[in-house]
Write a protein that holds these residues in place. Structure first.
Motif, PDB file in Angstrom:
ATOM      1  N   LEU A   1       0.843  -1.196   0.000  1.00  0.00           N
ATOM      2  CA  LEU A   1       0.000   0.000   0.000  1.00  0.00           C
ATOM      3  C   LEU A   1       0.878   1.245   0.000  1.00  0.00           C
ATOM      4  CD1 LEU A   1      -2.577  -1.087   2.727  1.00  0.00           C
ATOM      5  CD2 LEU A   1      -2.924  -1.091   0.242  1.00  0.00           C
ATOM      6  N   ASN A   2       0.366   2.275  -0.603  1.00  0.00           N
ATOM      7  CA  ASN A   2       1.012   3.582  -0.579  1.00  0.00           C
ATOM      8  C   ASN A   2       0.970   4.099   0.863  1.00  0.00           C
ATOM      9  OD1 ASN A   2       1.435   6.417  -0.729  1.00  0.00           O
ATOM     10  ND2 ASN A   2       0.721   6.443  -2.843  1.00  0.00           N
ATOM     11  N   SER A   3       2.107   4.522   1.389  1.00  0.00           N
ATOM     12  CA  SER A   3       2.152   4.988   2.784  1.00  0.00           C
ATOM     13  C   SER A   3       1.318   6.251   3.002  1.00  0.00           C
ATOM     14  CB  SER A   3       3.597   5.223   3.223  1.00  0.00           C
ATOM     15  OG  SER A   3       4.207   6.190   2.396  1.00  0.00           O
ATOM     16  N   ASN A   4       0.898   6.913   1.926  1.00  0.00           N
ATOM     17  CA  ASN A   4       0.065   8.111   2.046  1.00  0.00           C
ATOM     18  C   ASN A   4      -1.430   7.796   2.106  1.00  0.00           C
ATOM     19  OD1 ASN A   4       2.230   9.926   1.989  1.00  0.00           O
ATOM     20  ND2 ASN A   4       2.318   9.801  -0.232  1.00  0.00           N
ATOM     21  N   THR A   5      -1.783   6.518   2.042  1.00  0.00           N
ATOM     22  CA  THR A   5      -3.199   6.155   2.061  1.00  0.00           C
ATOM     23  C   THR A   5      -3.840   6.552   3.386  1.00  0.00           C
ATOM     24  OG1 THR A   5      -4.790   4.354   1.846  1.00  0.00           O
ATOM     25  CG2 THR A   5      -2.709   3.802   2.871  1.00  0.00           C
ATOM     26  N   PRO A   6      -5.076   7.001   3.340  1.00  0.00           N
ATOM     27  CA  PRO A   6      -5.768   7.297   4.598  1.00  0.00           C
ATOM     28  C   PRO A   6      -6.116   6.012   5.362  1.00  0.00           C
ATOM     29  CG  PRO A   6      -7.235   7.657   2.743  1.00  0.00           C
ATOM     30  CD  PRO A   6      -5.881   7.346   2.177  1.00  0.00           C
ATOM     31  N   HIS A   7      -5.891   4.868   4.739  1.00  0.00           N
ATOM     32  CA  HIS A   7      -6.178   3.591   5.376  1.00  0.00           C
ATOM     33  C   HIS A   7      -4.970   3.080   6.152  1.00  0.00           C
ATOM     34  CE1 HIS A   7      -8.901   3.818   1.846  1.00  0.00           C
ATOM     35  NE2 HIS A   7      -9.775   3.569   2.805  1.00  0.00           N
ATOM     36  N   ILE A   8      -4.088   3.974   6.546  1.00  0.00           N
ATOM     37  CA  ILE A   8      -2.870   3.585   7.258  1.00  0.00           C
ATOM     38  C   ILE A   8      -3.210   2.874   8.569  1.00  0.00           C
ATOM     39  CG2 ILE A   8      -2.418   5.701   8.593  1.00  0.00           C
ATOM     40  CD1 ILE A   8       0.206   3.905   6.494  1.00  0.00           C
ATOM     41  N   GLN A   9      -4.315   3.227   9.172  1.00  0.00           N
ATOM     42  CA  GLN A   9      -4.738   2.564  10.406  1.00  0.00           C
ATOM     43  C   GLN A   9      -5.035   1.086  10.133  1.00  0.00           C
ATOM     44  OE1 GLN A   9      -8.110   4.320  12.375  1.00  0.00           O
ATOM     45  NE2 GLN A   9      -8.123   2.815  14.016  1.00  0.00           N
ATOM     46  N   LEU A  10      -5.684   0.811   9.017  1.00  0.00           N
ATOM     47  CA  LEU A  10      -5.957  -0.572   8.626  1.00  0.00           C
ATOM     48  C   LEU A  10      -4.636  -1.312   8.411  1.00  0.00           C
ATOM     49  CD1 LEU A  10      -7.734  -2.923   7.647  1.00  0.00           C
ATOM     50  CD2 LEU A  10      -7.736  -1.844   5.385  1.00  0.00           C
ATOM     51  N   LEU A  11      -3.708  -0.642   7.780  1.00  0.00           N
ATOM     52  CA  LEU A  11      -2.385  -1.228   7.540  1.00  0.00           C
ATOM     53  C   LEU A  11      -1.726  -1.614   8.857  1.00  0.00           C
ATOM     54  CD1 LEU A  11       0.117  -0.014   4.938  1.00  0.00           C
ATOM     55  CD2 LEU A  11       0.899  -0.252   7.262  1.00  0.00           C
ATOM     56  N   GLU A  12      -1.748  -0.730   9.809  1.00  0.00           N
ATOM     57  CA  GLU A  12      -1.131  -0.987  11.117  1.00  0.00           C
ATOM     58  C   GLU A  12      -1.850  -2.115  11.860  1.00  0.00           C
ATOM     59  OE1 GLU A  12       1.765   0.117  11.928  1.00  0.00           O
ATOM     60  OE2 GLU A  12       1.839   1.414  10.175  1.00  0.00           O
ATOM     61  N   GLU A  13      -3.180  -2.165  11.746  1.00  0.00           N
ATOM     62  CA  GLU A  13      -3.937  -3.245  12.382  1.00  0.00           C
ATOM     63  C   GLU A  13      -3.568  -4.598  11.782  1.00  0.00           C
ATOM     64  OE1 GLU A  13      -8.166  -2.489  12.357  1.00  0.00           O
ATOM     65  OE2 GLU A  13      -7.872  -0.468  13.158  1.00  0.00           O
ATOM     66  N   LEU A  14      -3.448  -4.651  10.478  1.00  0.00           N
ATOM     67  CA  LEU A  14      -3.072  -5.893   9.802  1.00  0.00           C
ATOM     68  C   LEU A  14      -1.669  -6.335  10.207  1.00  0.00           C
ATOM     69  CD1 LEU A  14      -4.519  -5.218   6.231  1.00  0.00           C
ATOM     70  CD2 LEU A  14      -5.313  -6.940   7.874  1.00  0.00           C
ATOM     71  N   LYS A  15      -0.740  -5.375  10.280  1.00  0.00           N
ATOM     72  CA  LYS A  15       0.622  -5.701  10.724  1.00  0.00           C
ATOM     73  C   LYS A  15       0.606  -6.261  12.140  1.00  0.00           C
ATOM     74  CE  LYS A  15       3.739  -2.649   8.212  1.00  0.00           C
ATOM     75  NZ  LYS A  15       4.687  -1.524   8.345  1.00  0.00           N
ATOM     76  N   ALA A  16      -0.182  -5.641  13.017  1.00  0.00           N
ATOM     77  CA  ALA A  16      -0.257  -6.073  14.410  1.00  0.00           C
ATOM     78  C   ALA A  16      -0.819  -7.491  14.524  1.00  0.00           C
ATOM     79  CB  ALA A  16      -1.119  -5.098  15.222  1.00  0.00           C
TER      80      ALA A  16
END
Length: 149
Positions: free
Chosen positions: A78-93
């Motif tokens: 994902l592009n690090s500028n996506t507003p879905h960064i919270q989703l990205l962090e949740e998936l990583k966690a």
């Protein structure tokens, strides 16, 4: 005498294009095909263990596996500028392989990134000639050294 050596790789990955106006704005995946070609002169020293080789295919495989395949295979990009960064962090966690890239994860940007990663690891006597990234059977992006020097 210059000889080109080519090795093919396969990996699975997903991506979404932030802000895109088509279907690829949605999370989806591809069976990527990566084709890496290097160029150099075969080793001519008769006593050298790799005499006759530009680079050992095993060494090229190791470089590409370490720099690209191990990181990107079965990852969501994902592009690090996506507003879905919270989703990205949740998936990583939750243990998912999610990569936040400083660019839009298009084939064009990925192939340029991959070329840079590979070039940095090649021995000085071997040059990167081209990198081709197939997103589908009929669509690919290609980076060529001649176009980038």
């Amino acid at each position: 005498m210059k000889i080109r050596i080519t090795k093919k790789f396969d990996f699975e990955a997903g991506h979404a294009l932030y802000g895109y106006d088509g279907k690829c704005k949605n999370l989806h995946g591809h069976s990527y095909k990566l084709v890496v070609t290097v160029i150099g002169s075969p080793i001519t020293t008769p006593t050298h263990v790799k005499q006759g080789m530009v680079i050992d295919f095993g060494d090229l495989k190791r470089i590409v596996n370490e720099q690209i395949i191990q990181q990107f295979d079965h990852a969501m990009m994902l592009n690090s500028n996506t507003p879905h960064i919270q989703l990205l962090e949740e998936l990583k966690a939750q243990g998912h392989n999610v990569i936040a890239l400083p660019y839009q994860p298009t084939s064009e940007n990925l192939v340029a990134d991959f070329a840079k990663r590979i070039k940095q690891q090649l021995p000085p006597e071997v040059s990167l000639y081209s990198v081709r990234l197939h997103e589908t059977e009929s669509s690919y992006a290609e980076w060529c050294a001649d176009d980038n020097e």
